[in-house]
Write a protein that holds these residues in place. Structure first.
Motif, PDB file in Angstrom:
ATOM      1  N   SER A  38       0.871  -1.285  -0.020  1.00  0.00           N
ATOM      2  CA  SER A  38      -0.008   0.009   0.069  1.00  0.00           C
ATOM      3  C   SER A  38       1.062   1.215   0.122  1.00  0.00           C
ATOM      4  O   SER A  38       0.858   2.051   0.989  1.00  0.00           O
ATOM      5  N   PHE A  39       1.558   1.419  -1.288  1.00  0.00           N
ATOM      6  CA  PHE A  39       2.283   2.486  -1.208  1.00  0.00           C
ATOM      7  C   PHE A  39       1.687   3.766  -1.698  1.00  0.00           C
ATOM      8  O   PHE A  39       2.379   5.147  -1.118  1.00  0.00           O
ATOM      9  N   VAL A  40       1.014   3.876  -2.564  1.00  0.00           N
ATOM     10  CA  VAL A  40       0.373   5.139  -3.281  1.00  0.00           C
ATOM     11  C   VAL A  40      -0.025   6.095  -2.568  1.00  0.00           C
ATOM     12  O   VAL A  40       0.224   7.380  -2.581  1.00  0.00           O
ATOM     13  N   LEU A  41      -1.267   5.840  -1.569  1.00  0.00           N
ATOM     14  CA  LEU A  41      -1.825   6.716  -0.881  1.00  0.00           C
ATOM     15  C   LEU A  41      -0.940   7.558   0.109  1.00  0.00           C
ATOM     16  O   LEU A  41      -1.084   8.705   0.343  1.00  0.00           O
ATOM     17  N   VAL A  42       0.093   6.651   0.924  1.00  0.00           N
ATOM     18  CA  VAL A  42       0.966   7.266   1.680  1.00  0.00           C
ATOM     19  C   VAL A  42       1.841   8.438   1.000  1.00  0.00           C
ATOM     20  O   VAL A  42       2.255   9.459   1.732  1.00  0.00           O
ATOM     21  N   PHE A  43       2.161   8.119  -0.224  1.00  0.00           N
ATOM     22  CA  PHE A  43       3.308   9.167  -1.160  1.00  0.00           C
ATOM     23  C   PHE A  43       2.532   9.922  -2.122  1.00  0.00           C
ATOM     24  O   PHE A  43       3.309  10.688  -2.759  1.00  0.00           O
ATOM     25  N   LEU A  44       1.209   9.793  -2.498  1.00  0.00           N
ATOM     26  CA  LEU A  44       0.616  10.472  -3.383  1.00  0.00           C
ATOM     27  C   LEU A  44       1.025  12.024  -3.106  1.00  0.00           C
ATOM     28  O   LEU A  44       1.093  12.677  -4.055  1.00  0.00           O
ATOM     29  N   ALA A  45       0.782  12.589  -2.164  1.00  0.00           N
ATOM     30  CA  ALA A  45       0.920  14.000  -1.833  1.00  0.00           C
ATOM     31  C   ALA A  45       2.363  14.644  -2.283  1.00  0.00           C
ATOM     32  O   ALA A  45       2.770  15.503  -3.079  1.00  0.00           O
ATOM     33  N   ILE A  46       3.157  13.915  -1.728  1.00  0.00           N
ATOM     34  CA  ILE A  46       4.661  14.005  -2.384  1.00  0.00           C
ATOM     35  C   ILE A  46       4.988  13.967  -3.820  1.00  0.00           C
ATOM     36  O   ILE A  46       5.553  14.801  -4.426  1.00  0.00           O
ATOM     37  N   HIS A 245      -2.462  13.212   8.338  1.00  0.00           N
ATOM     38  CA  HIS A 245      -0.994  12.546   8.294  1.00  0.00           C
ATOM     39  C   HIS A 245      -0.465  12.344   7.041  1.00  0.00           C
ATOM     40  O   HIS A 245       0.552  11.863   6.763  1.00  0.00           O
ATOM     41  N   ILE A 246      -1.829  11.990   5.984  1.00  0.00           N
ATOM     42  CA  ILE A 246      -1.583  11.709   4.875  1.00  0.00           C
ATOM     43  C   ILE A 246      -1.168  12.982   3.882  1.00  0.00           C
ATOM     44  O   ILE A 246      -0.493  12.677   2.932  1.00  0.00           O
ATOM     45  N   SER A 247      -2.089  14.028   4.085  1.00  0.00           N
ATOM     46  CA  SER A 247      -2.222  15.175   3.169  1.00  0.00           C
ATOM     47  C   SER A 247      -1.231  16.168   3.646  1.00  0.00           C
ATOM     48  O   SER A 247      -0.454  16.507   2.964  1.00  0.00           O
ATOM     49  N   MET A 248      -1.360  16.733   4.692  1.00  0.00           N
ATOM     50  CA  MET A 248      -0.518  17.850   5.139  1.00  0.00           C
ATOM     51  C   MET A 248       0.559  17.741   6.068  1.00  0.00           C
ATOM     52  O   MET A 248       1.780  18.305   6.019  1.00  0.00           O
ATOM     53  N   LEU A 249       0.884  16.459   6.494  1.00  0.00           N
ATOM     54  CA  LEU A 249       2.074  16.133   7.387  1.00  0.00           C
ATOM     55  C   LEU A 249       3.233  15.887   6.332  1.00  0.00           C
ATOM     56  O   LEU A 249       4.238  16.661   6.636  1.00  0.00           O
TER      57      LEU A 249
END
Length: 430
Positions: A38-46, A245-249
């Motif tokens: 499950s990589f994508v959602l964690v790093f999608l913002a970056i 923690h997914i979007s703004m952090l």
């Protein structure tokens, strides 16, 4: 002494994982494999801001569209789980998600990325209510607290490994993140196809007494359930905080000069702590008031996110993650068992869907709201506002808890025998 210690460990393992149905363990295995990728959602913002060059608002809108798709997906998935079946809903959702993961990875233009995120959210989240309903179907009520804790443990074991591996993979190729995520999602679909059978009980015909009113449809039943909807609303508020923690952090950490791999290590601490301690939580909270546990969890999560306002180094960010993770560990099993007990048996999929809907609404609005607050009022205002929301949720849990427990107790009571009178024949679930 050594023999006594071994017996103690064996007893703990038996109390924690023993006696659960085989179907649960197939679902558990699928969850673990899926979360390992499950990589994508964690790093999608970056990915959107650093690799693709989109600004914060555009990144927030793409993440928001993921949430919009998830909103539709959970609603549709809950209905299909009750009407079509848990298994076909899970298979369709996982296959669709695997395909759309690849589409999103190869998309170039903003409109294509946004459309891919929307459809991926729809497929990925359509599986959630069907999975939850299947878990309730196969696990007896007495075992649900530890079953949900074990499943949450698997989620976070996979997440802890995925966050670290994703940080390394992202530095090699962001496309690799999408490919691996698609592959593990497909592997989960294969496990369900080969090992898991349908668990939905067939709809029963109910003979009503002469002159009795027809039962309300599913939608009217849920919309009239104010106690359950109040619980869902509180989860929505908590999710608005948690999903930062997914979007703004990652954006806040990037502004402090920290790399994507550093974010991966820091956020992996969330999964590491849960893996280390989650299996002890059921014994810790068993017999305690769920309302008090949920209130404490909301306060601890609020404090953890509030401390982010003062973070400026990797170790400080890691400390904030450890704090709000403690709240998450208390919140998850209490939430899951309460949802199960507040859901009528013939509407489990749709009740699960409505609860999942709160996460999707939060997923759609949290990145947009977080981005706007951060741009207009500043970083500190965003995180201190998260702390304030946590306190509000805690007070509301304490106030509404007794009514929820009375409703759960009423649903646990077996229904009396139906009157043997002739009347119109109607389906129990609509």
């Amino acid at each position: 002494m050594r023999g006594a210690g071994v017996r103690t460990v064996r007893g703990w393992v038996r109390d924690t994982a023993g006696g659960l149905p085989r179907t649960f363990w197939y679902l558990w295995t699928g969850t673990l494999i899926n979360r390992l990728g499950s990589f994508v959602l964690v790093f999608l913002a970056i990915y959107l801001t650093q690799e693709r060059g989109f600004d914060e608002l555009a990144a927030g809108l793409v993440l928001g569209l993921w949430g919009v798709g998830g909103t539709v997906g959970t609603t549709l998935g809950g209905t299909l789980a009750d009407r079509w079946g848990r298994r076909p809903t899970l298979l369709t959702a996982h296959l669709g998600a695997a395909g759309m993961m690849l589409v999103l990875g190869f998309a170039q233009q903003l409109w294509a990325v946004a459309g891919g995120a929307l459809l991926l959210g729809l497929f990925a989240e359509a599986a959630r209510p069907a999975f939850g309903a299947m878990m309730i179907d196969v696990v007896p009520e007495r075992d649900r607290l530890r079953a949900f804790s074990l499943n949450y443990w698997a989620i976070n074991l996979g997440f802890a490994c995925a966050a670290i591996l994703a940080g390394l993979a992202a530095e090699a190729s962001y496309l690799l993140l999408f490919v691996i995520d698609a592959a593990t999602t497909l592997a989960t679909a294969v496990i369900i196809f080969v090992k898991v059978t349908e668990t939905r009980a067939p709809a029963r015909a109910v003979v009503l007494p002469a002159g009795a009113a027809r039962p309300r449809g599913a939608l009217r039943t849920i919309l009239g359930d104010r106690i359950y909807l109040g619980f869902v609303a509180l989860n929505l508020l908590g999710a608005l905080v948690f999903l930062q923690h997914i979007s703004m952090l990652p954006i806040a950490m990037g502004d402090d000069g920290l790399s994507p791999s550093t974010y991966g290590v820091v956020i992996a601490l969330n999964g590491v702590l849960i893996v280390a301690g989650q299996l002890f939580v059921p014994r810790l909270i068993r017999g305690r008031s769920r309302s008090h546990v949920l209130a404490l969890a909301a306060v601890v999560m609020g404090v953890g996110f509030g401390l982010t306002a003062f973070a400026d180094a990797a170790w400080f960010y890691a400390l904030t993650v450890l704090v709000w993770t403690l709240g998450e560990m208390l919140n998850s099993p209490s939430n899951s068992t309460l949802i199960a007990e507040l859901s009528p048996a013939d509407l489990r999929g749709r009740y699960q869907g409505v609860f999942s809907l709160s996460w999707q609404v939060a997923g759609a609005s949290a990145p947009i709201a977080g981005g706007l607050v951060r741009q207009q009022a500043g970083n500190a205002a965003l995180w201190l506002g998260c702390a304030a929301v946590g306190v509000v949720v805690a007070v509301a849990h304490l106030a509404s808890g007794p009514a929820r427990e009375r409703r759960a107790a009423a649903l646990r009571r077996p229904a009396g025998p139906a009157p043997a009178q002739r009347g119109p024949l109607t389906s129990a679930a609509r």
